[in-house]
Scaffold this active site. Structure first.
Site, PDB file in Angstrom:
ATOM      1  N   GLY A 269       0.821  -1.207   0.000  1.00  0.00           N
ATOM      2  CA  GLY A 269       0.000   0.000   0.000  1.00  0.00           C
ATOM      3  C   GLY A 269       0.848   1.247   0.000  1.00  0.00           C
ATOM      4  N   GLY A 271       2.275   4.814   1.209  1.00  0.00           N
ATOM      5  CA  GLY A 271       2.506   5.413   2.517  1.00  0.00           C
ATOM      6  C   GLY A 271       3.858   5.080   3.095  1.00  0.00           C
ATOM      7  CD  GLU A 294      -3.467   0.654  -4.491  1.00  0.00           C
ATOM      8  OE1 GLU A 294      -4.547   0.239  -4.924  1.00  0.00           O
ATOM      9  OE2 GLU A 294      -3.373   1.283  -3.421  1.00  0.00           O
ATOM     10  CG  ASN A 384      -5.333   9.677   3.563  1.00  0.00           C
ATOM     11  OD1 ASN A 384      -5.468  10.867   3.803  1.00  0.00           O
ATOM     12  ND2 ASN A 384      -4.221   9.033   3.830  1.00  0.00           N
ATOM     13  N   GLY A 388      -6.828   0.976  -2.473  1.00  0.00           N
ATOM     14  CA  GLY A 388      -6.876  -0.367  -3.045  1.00  0.00           C
ATOM     15  C   GLY A 388      -6.753  -1.466  -2.003  1.00  0.00           C
TER      16      GLY A 388
END
Lengths: 517, 517
Positions: A269, A271, A294, A384, A388
Site C-alpha cells: 500500500g 505510505g 497499485e 484518506n 486499493g
C-alpha cells in the site's frame, strides 16, 4: 492562443490538435459549472498540473462547482485549492489532502470512498452519472491522436472513453521514451465481458496508448511541472521491527515449502510505513521478487537497484524527488522492468487471486478479532480513504495489515476491542503485524484470534486492560465476545480524556497508592 | 462386511473397491480421534448420511473429537448429534444447526466462519492444517474408481484430492443419470495458477467426476437416504413486497438501457426470504434468465417450469420434498439446464465479476450507511455464518441485500444506527431492500446514503427515532456521522428492555400526555 515552441509542437503528432492549443486558464473555462469531471492522477502521479489548478483559481472569483473523479489522490495543492474555493460538490474515489479532508468532515464536500478498482467498473456499467469531461496528462499525442500517458494510468482510459469532451495536458518534463511502459486494456461491456488474461506480472494485454475519439478533444495544454514528490521517511525503529517480523514469517513459509525464495508477487500500500517495510526486503534472503501492486514507491526502485526485484506492475509511479530524478535520468535501466495499467486491472480481483498476491497494507487500527479500520478516526472522521487495500486484501494469497501498536506517547492503542469503523472484516485478514510481533490468524476461530493478537501485537501498556476486556466479554458468551456497551470505550476515553488508557483503573492505582502512603 | 445386493454392487464399477465395503458403523471406526475430516455436503445437499451420523453415535460412548470441514451446512441432525456428543473440536466454514449453534456460542465448539470460496483455497495453499480423511457421497464409482457426486460438489473434490484417506458413501436413492450435471475443476497450485475460463453460466471447464487416487479409498459404504428437505415458506406480505421492489427496480434498469430483458446471471442466497424473492420473478417481464449461484432452491425450478429461466449453475441443489420428488422423477427435463461446480468455482470472484452477477442476499440487519450484518445477533452470538454472501457481494455487478424492516411485533428494527457486527461494508453494498422500499446507494456519499435508507427502508415506527439519531450525529460532523456512545444503544435497549424502541422518548410522550390531560 499563444505561440508554442518547437519542443512543445513535437509532442503533437496529430495535426488536427494543433489548432486546439490553449493556455491553462483558457482551457479551465471549458469546464462547466455542475459538470462531472474525470481527471488523470493516481497517488500524486500523472495528475493535471495546469488546467485543474487554473480551474481552482477560477473558482476564487466565480461560483463554480464540479463533481471530481480521479484515479486516486492528486498532487500539489490542487485538491486543497479546489476545496478552499468551494469548487468541489462531490469527490471520488480517493483523496489524501488535509484541506479537502477538513471540507469532507465538515460536510462541505460529499466524498464517496471507493475501492480503487470499482470506479471504472461503475462508470462503465452506468452505475455512476456520465462523465462530462476528461482531463488527461500526456507525454505526447501519437499520429492517430491517441494519448501516451505519463506516470500513471489510473482511470484515465475509462474517463477518456466515456467523457463527451477531453482536454489533453502535455507534460514536456517527461521524456517521450515513456511510451512503452503502459498497458491499457478496457474489458468489453456486459454481457460480453472478457477474460483479463494476465497470468504473471509481465503479461501485456493492451495497448501502449489510450485510444480516444479525436473529435472529443476540445483543448491541448502544455505544462512542464514534474509530479509533486512523495514524502518518504527513513525506516525507524517501528517500521524496521515490522519489516523484520514479516521477513521472518515469510522465511518460515519458504522453509515449510509453502513459498519459494521468489515468494509470490507483492503488493504494498501507499505510505511511509508500507514503503519502509518493503525497503526491508533489500536485506532479505529472497530473490527474483516481483510486484503486482497499485503504486511503485521508492522501495521498488531500491529493490531493483539491489538486484532483488525483477519486475513490477502497478497503476502509477509515486516517488521522492531524488528517486524521480534517478528514474528519469536512467530510464532505460528500468523501462523493461515496469508496466503501468488501468487501476481496475492493477486491482482486479481476478488477477490478484490468479497471481496469488502477498498484500501488505497499513491499518489505522485493528481489533482483537482481526477487523481492520483503514479510513476513519474515532469512527466518524475520514482520514484518506480505503484506496486499493480492500481490492487486494479480499482476493490476496496472504492478506497482511501493519501498524504501530501505539502512538502519541502510547496514549493511543492501535489494537482496540472493536474497530470504530470497519473497512476489512475478519474474513479477509490473515496476518496482523505491529512492532511488537506478528499474529498469524489463518484457520483460527475468533476466540483463538483474540488470544494470538493480544499475545503478539498489542503494546504492553494496554495488555492488561485488553485482557480484562476479553475476560469480561467471554463471560457473556458468543462466537465473537464483546461488551457491547464498552466496545468503543477506548475511543471515547481518548476523545474525552486524551488517552485510551483506562483512567479509572489508573485513578484506582493512585487511590491505592495514597492509602499505602 | 455384509453381503450386498445387486443394486448396490452395480454402483461400483471399479473392482478394487469391492473388498472395501463396510457398514457405516465399521467405517465410522476408521475416523481417528483428533483428526481433521472433510465431508461432502453443501446446504444439506449431498452430505454424508450414514458414516458421519454413525461417528456421532460412536461419540455417545467414546471420547472422540474431530475438526470438521464441509462444503456448507449438513442435513438432518448430523451437526446437532455431533455437537451433543462433544465430537467436534473445530468446525468450518458454515453451519446452520440450532444445537451446534448453541455449542458454538457457549464456547464448546470453535467455529471458523469463512467465505465459502475460501476454504478450498486455503487448504490448497496449505494455510489450513492438512485434511486427514475425506467422506464423500457418490451416486456411483466409475471404472477408474472416480467419484460421481450427488446433489452437491461443494469442497468434495478438494477434500478428496488433499486427504490421506477417503471413505465413499454411495447413495442408491439417486439415479445414475446424475452423471453429467457436475463440472469438477481444480485450478493449478501457485505460481502456476490458471485462468478459470468460464464466460457464461453454461461453460464447462472440468470433468463429470471427481478424480481421486483409488489407493486412498479405505472404505465404501451404502446408504439410501435422500437429502433432508429444505424448509420453504410460501411468499408472505413482506417477501412479496421485497420482490416487487426489486422487480420494479430491475424493470427501470431495463428501461434505462443498462440491462436487457434477460438481465445478467442471478445469484440468490440460501433461505426462505431469498427463495421467496426469486419466486417473484415468475410473474415478471424478464425472460431467458440465467443463474450463477451457489445453491439452486425451489424457486429455480419454478422459473424453469414457468419458462422464465434457461440455465442455472451452482454448487448444490437444496429443495423441498415435493420439488426433490419432481426433480428426480423428471430429471431428464432439467439435466441439460443445470451444472454443479466446486464452491471455489461457483463463488469465484473472477467469474462473478466477469459474468456480472446480480447478487441478492439476506441481511440480519443493515445500518444507515449501508453496512450489513449477515451473521451475528446482538454483535456477539453467531446465527449461521457468512456463507457465500461476501463472495458475491464483493464482486457482483449489483450487490443487493434484503430483509424485513422490523420483526417481533416491530420491537426489533433491522435498520439500525450501526450494525452490531460487520460482514459487508458500505463499499460492497449497492442496493438495500425491505418491504418498505428500495434504497439505491450507487454513487452516494454516506450522508446521502443515510437519507435514502431512512426514506425508503426503515419501518415507520423507527423513523423518527432514527432521524433524531442522525440529526444529533451530524452535529458532531465527520464523513460518517455517529454518536459513538449511542451507536449500539438500540441493541442494548433490546437486550435490556425487550425492544429497540426508544423507551425514554416513549415515557416522555406519556409524561407529556399526562401533563396535557
Amino acid at each position: 492562443m499563444k505561440s508554442q515552441n518547437n519542443v512543445q509542437m513535437d509532442r503533437i503528432l496529430f495535426d488536427n490538435y494543433k489548432n486546439k492549443i490553449y493556455s491553462p486558464e483558457e482551457a479551465a473555462k471549458f469546464i462547466k459549472n455542475n459538470s462531472i469531471v474525470g481527471v488523470s492522477g493516481f497517488t500524486k502521479a500523472g495528475d493535471s498540473k495546469s488546467v485543474l489548478p487554473a480551474f481552482a483559481k477560477r473558482a476564487e472569483t466565480e461560483d463554480v462547482k464540479i463533481t471530481l473523479l480521479s484515479g486516486a489522490s492528486l498532487g500539489y495543492d490542487t485538491d486543497a485549492d479546489l476545496a478552499k474555493n468551494n469548487a468541489i460538490y462531490k469527490r471520488m474515489p480517493f483523496q489524501a489532502d488535509p484541506t479537502l479532508r477538513k471540507s469532507i468532515n465538515s460536510g462541505n464536500v460529499l466524498y464517496v470512498d471507493q475501492h480503487l478498482s470499482e470506479t471504472a467498473e461503475m462508470m462503465h456499467n452506468e452505475h455512476l452519472p456520465k462523465v462530462d469531461m476528461a482531463i488527461i496528462e500526456a507525454v505526447y499525442v501519437d499520429p492517430n491522436g491517441y494519448i501516451i500517458p505519463t506516470t500513471s494510468v489510473g482511470n484515465s482510459a475509462n474517463f477518456a472513453a466515456l467523457a463527451d469532451e477531453i482536454i489533453i495536458e502535455i507534460n514536456v518534463s517527461l521524456p517521450v521514451s515513456f511510451k512503452g511502459i503502459h498497458d491499457v486494456f478496457i474489458p468489453n461491456s456486459y454481457p460480453n465481458r472478457n477474460i483479463i488474461g494476465i497470468t504473471n506480472p509481465q503479461t501485456r494485454i493492451g495497448t501502449e496508448y489510450i485510444k480516444i475519439d479525436p473529435e472529443k478533444v476540445i483543448a491541448v495544454v502544455f505544462t512542464n511541472r514534474p509530479d509533486s514528490p512523495a514524502q518518504i521517511s527513513a525506516p525507524d525503529e517501528n517500521t524496521t521491527a515490522i519489516a523484520q517480523h514479516i521477513l521472518k514469517f515469510l522465511e518460515k513459509e519458504v522453509d515449510d515449502g509453502r513459498l519459494t525464495k521468489s515468494l509470490l508477487p507483492i503488493q504494498v500500500g501507499i505510505g511511509k510505513i508500507a514503503n519502509a517495510v518493503l525497503s526491508g526486503f533489500v536485506n532479505s534472503p529472497f530473490e527474483n521478487l516481483t510486484m503486482y501492486s497499485e503504486v511503485l514507491q521508492d522501495s521498488t526502485f531500491e529493490l531493483f537497484d539491489a538486484g532483488k526485484m525483477v519486475f513490477a506492475s502497478a497503476s502509477s509511479i509515486t516517488v521522492s524527488e531524488s528517486c524521480y530524478r534517478n528514474l528519469i535520468g536512467n530510464f532505460e535501466n528500468y523501462k523493461d522492468k515496469i508496466v503501468l495499467r488501468p487501476q481496475n486491472i492493477s486491482n482486479a480481483a481476478e488477477v490478484i487471486r490468479r497471481l496469488g498476491i502477498i498484500a501488505i497494507n497499513t491499518a489505522i487500527e485493528f481489533d482483537i478479532y482481526g477487523n481492520v479500520n483503514s479510513t476513519h478516526l474515532g469512527g466518524t472522521h475520514m482520514m484518506n480513504g480505503i484506496g486499493g487495500s480492500g481490492d487486494f486484501a479480499r482476493s490476496a494469497y496472504l492478506s497482511i495489515f501493519v501498524c504501530p501498536s501505539a502512538s502519541k506517547n502510547n496514549n493511543i492503542s492501535h489494537v482496540v476491542p472493536m474497530v470504530s469503523h470497519h473497512d476489512h472484516t475478519e474474513h479477509d485478514v490473515d496476518i496482523l503485524v505491529t512492532e511488537q510481533g506478528l499474529a498469524d490468524l489463518r484457520g483460527l476461530a475468533p476466540k483463538e484470534r483474540s488470544r494470538v493478537i493480544i499475545e503478539n501485537c498489542i503494546h504492553p501498556d494496554f495488555k492488561e486492560q485488553m485482557e480484562a476486556y476479553v475476560e469480561e466479554a467471554q463471560k457473556r458468551g458468543g462466537q465473537t465476545p464483546h461488551i457491547m456497551e464498552k466496545a468503543f470505550s477506548w475511543h471515547l476515553n481518548l476523545k474525552n480524556n486524551g488517552s485510551m488508557k483506562n483512567l479509572v483503573a489508573a485513578s484506582d492505582v493512585h487511590r491505592e497508592m495514597s492509602v499505602a502512603i
